[in-house]
Design an enzyme around this catalytic site. Structure first.
Site, mmCIF file in Angstrom:
data_model
loop_
_atom_site.group_PDB
_atom_site.id
_atom_site.type_symbol
_atom_site.label_atom_id
_atom_site.label_comp_id
_atom_site.label_asym_id
_atom_site.label_seq_id
_atom_site.Cartn_x
_atom_site.Cartn_y
_atom_site.Cartn_z
ATOM 1 N N THR A 196 28.688 40.170 69.314
ATOM 2 C CA THR A 196 29.497 39.193 70.043
ATOM 3 C C THR A 196 30.451 39.952 70.955
ATOM 4 O OG1 THR A 196 31.040 39.137 68.228
ATOM 5 C CG2 THR A 196 29.397 37.394 68.288
ATOM 6 N N ARG A 235 34.260 25.630 87.644
ATOM 7 C CA ARG A 235 35.272 25.510 86.583
ATOM 8 C C ARG A 235 36.562 24.922 87.166
ATOM 9 N NH1 ARG A 235 40.804 27.370 85.973
ATOM 10 N NH2 ARG A 235 41.230 27.655 83.768
ATOM 11 N N ASP A 238 43.639 23.041 84.275
ATOM 12 C CA ASP A 238 44.509 21.918 83.953
ATOM 13 C C ASP A 238 45.200 21.335 85.185
ATOM 14 O OD1 ASP A 238 45.847 24.440 84.148
ATOM 15 O OD2 ASP A 238 47.655 23.506 83.347
ATOM 16 N N THR A 258 51.786 25.979 84.033
ATOM 17 C CA THR A 258 51.027 27.062 84.653
ATOM 18 C C THR A 258 50.586 28.000 83.534
ATOM 19 O OG1 THR A 258 52.967 28.473 85.017
ATOM 20 C CG2 THR A 258 52.371 26.974 86.801
ATOM 21 N N GLY A 259 49.490 28.687 83.766
ATOM 22 C CA GLY A 259 48.978 29.596 82.753
ATOM 23 C C GLY A 259 47.587 29.169 82.313
ATOM 24 N N GLY A 261 44.779 27.333 81.590
ATOM 25 C CA GLY A 261 44.525 25.916 81.766
ATOM 26 C C GLY A 261 43.791 25.291 80.604
HETATM 27 N N1 ASP Z 1 46.535 26.787 85.080
HETATM 28 C C1 ASP Z 1 45.682 27.370 86.071
HETATM 29 C C2 ASP Z 1 44.263 27.152 85.692
HETATM 30 O O1 ASP Z 1 43.935 27.168 84.529
HETATM 31 C C3 ASP Z 1 45.874 28.817 86.266
HETATM 32 C C4 ASP Z 1 47.264 29.344 86.147
HETATM 33 O O2 ASP Z 1 48.218 28.609 86.140
HETATM 34 O O3 ASP Z 1 47.426 30.560 86.051
HETATM 35 O O4 ASP Z 1 43.454 27.034 86.578
#
Ligand code: ASP
Length: 363
Positions: A196, A235, A238, A258-259, A261
């Site tokens: 894996t 893809r 969020d 943010t971050g 998603g």
């Molecule tokens: N939240 C965003 C996503 O998943 C990416 C990000 O905020 O870094 O596309």
């Protein structure tokens, strides 16, 4: 007229493609507190991720001085970042998907009408948040994706442009040469000898979220991004999903993320922050509660996807931002050194960066 905004102002907010200038005020870092100060003279406030210092200044001024509805002020504020080739996480100059194509996600939500619009995996359009606002105002739908979203934008006068800058293309070529992580997981198997590959999600993430409260206490928000760098084509994260990367309710407030998603989607992040504030939590408390819930979900998910978990905490970044309609505000982030993750805020005291509360602090 609900609120002080005419339909003409709404449409002006929705269709402007020219980027205005806004003056960033001095940056002032403050440590996070559990109960951030409230705006004294008015509830008006704009919050954004740290890349949105100019955004909050512009959004705040638009809603306070020019009486834009909060959603339009947020959309116009983030346009500065969408057009900035130096921000490789949003709009023009954003990092492409694994095929070298820039696909953007954006959404906005309006508190007074409880309406929202969204575009996902849209190509060739510099201001997806403005298209999302048009979806909200000019259709009976919430989400448009892919070629349909692109055509909708072009039909409404948005010019198709090449969003892939040289800099982003070079970074994509460098990633492709190494191809350390392409998001595909090995199939689930009971065979312990099966190989894996659970490599950590080390590629850059980034986005801009902006939530705004008007002087009248109306709320609105917007999130726009090029998403996870080198993602699988198609893809979406969020950011374009109402209830995940953003949510607002005019009785309560507005929030966004943010971050990573996928974590925000699986945890219903934006929606949960609003529900916690509805029950009386402060913005920071609501963000911390939501991140803890999401961390617990990731701990369970790590049984089949170990890269999500790092000893005693999630292995990924996720930051939540929230404002209540009374003007209180706050942000919290999943992990990192205290003071490291900032957010942008603008109220009657001006625009500045403040530190987000850290749920799992590192030394
Ligand atoms: N939240 C965003 C996503 O998943 C990416 C990000 O905020 O870094 O596309």
């Amino acid at each position: 007229m609900a609120g002080p905004v005419s339909r003409r102002a709404i449409l002006r907010g929705a269709t402007l493609t020219a980027i205005g200038t806004s003056v960033a005020r001095p940056v002032r870092a403050e440590s996070a507190t559990d109960e951030p100060p409230r705006a004294a003279s008015s509830s008006a406030v704009a919050i954004a991720s740290a890349n949105g210092l100019r955004t909050v200044s512009k959004a705040y001024n638009l809603t306070v001085r020019r009486r834009y509805r909060p959603a339009s002020a947020a959309v116009q504020g983030v346009a500065l970042v969408e057009a900035d080739p130096n921000d490789v996480t949003v709009g023009y100059g954003g990092l492409p998907n694994e095929a070298g194509v820039v696909q953007l996600d954006a959404a906005c939500m309006d508190g007074p009408t409880h309406n929202a619009g969204s575009v996902a995996a849209i190509e060739d359009i510099m201001h997806p948040a403005q298209v999302a606002e048009l979806v909200m105002d000019r259709t009976d739908h919430v989400h448009l994706v892919g070629p349909g979203a692109r055509q909708f934008a072009i039909d409404h006068g948005f010019p198709p442009v090449n969003l892939l800058t040289d800099r982003a293309r070079q970074r994509w070529l460098a990633w492709r040469a190494q191809r350390r992580n392409d998001d595909r997981l090995a199939p689930l198997t009971d065979d312990p000898s099966a190989e894996t590959d659970h490599r950590a999600p080390t590629r850059p993430w980034g986005t801009i979220h902006c939530s705004v409260v008007s002087p009248q206490g109306d709320v609105g928000c917007c999130t726009t991004t090029s998403g996870l760098a080198f993602k699988i084509p198609g893809r979406i994260g969020d950011s374009p999903l109402i209830g995940a990367g953003l949510y607002c309710d005019n009785e309560v407030g507005s929030a966004g993320a943010t971050g990573r998603g996928e974590a925000a989607i699986l945890g219903g992040a934006g929606w949960l922050v609003i529900e916690r504030m509805r029950q009386g939590a402060s913005p920071v408390q609501a963000c911390v509660y939501t991140l803890r819930r999401i961390a617990e979900q990731s701990r369970r998910a790590a049984s089949w996807q170990p890269a999500l978990w790092d000893v005693d905490r999630p292995a990924y970044s996720l930051t939540l931002y929230a404002v209540r309609k009374d003007g209180s505000y706050g942000a919290a982030t999943m992990r990192g050194r205290p003071g490291e993750t900032k957010f942008a805020i603008c109220d009657h005291r001006g625009a500045r960066l403040e530190a987000a509360t850290v749920v799992f602090p590192t030394a």
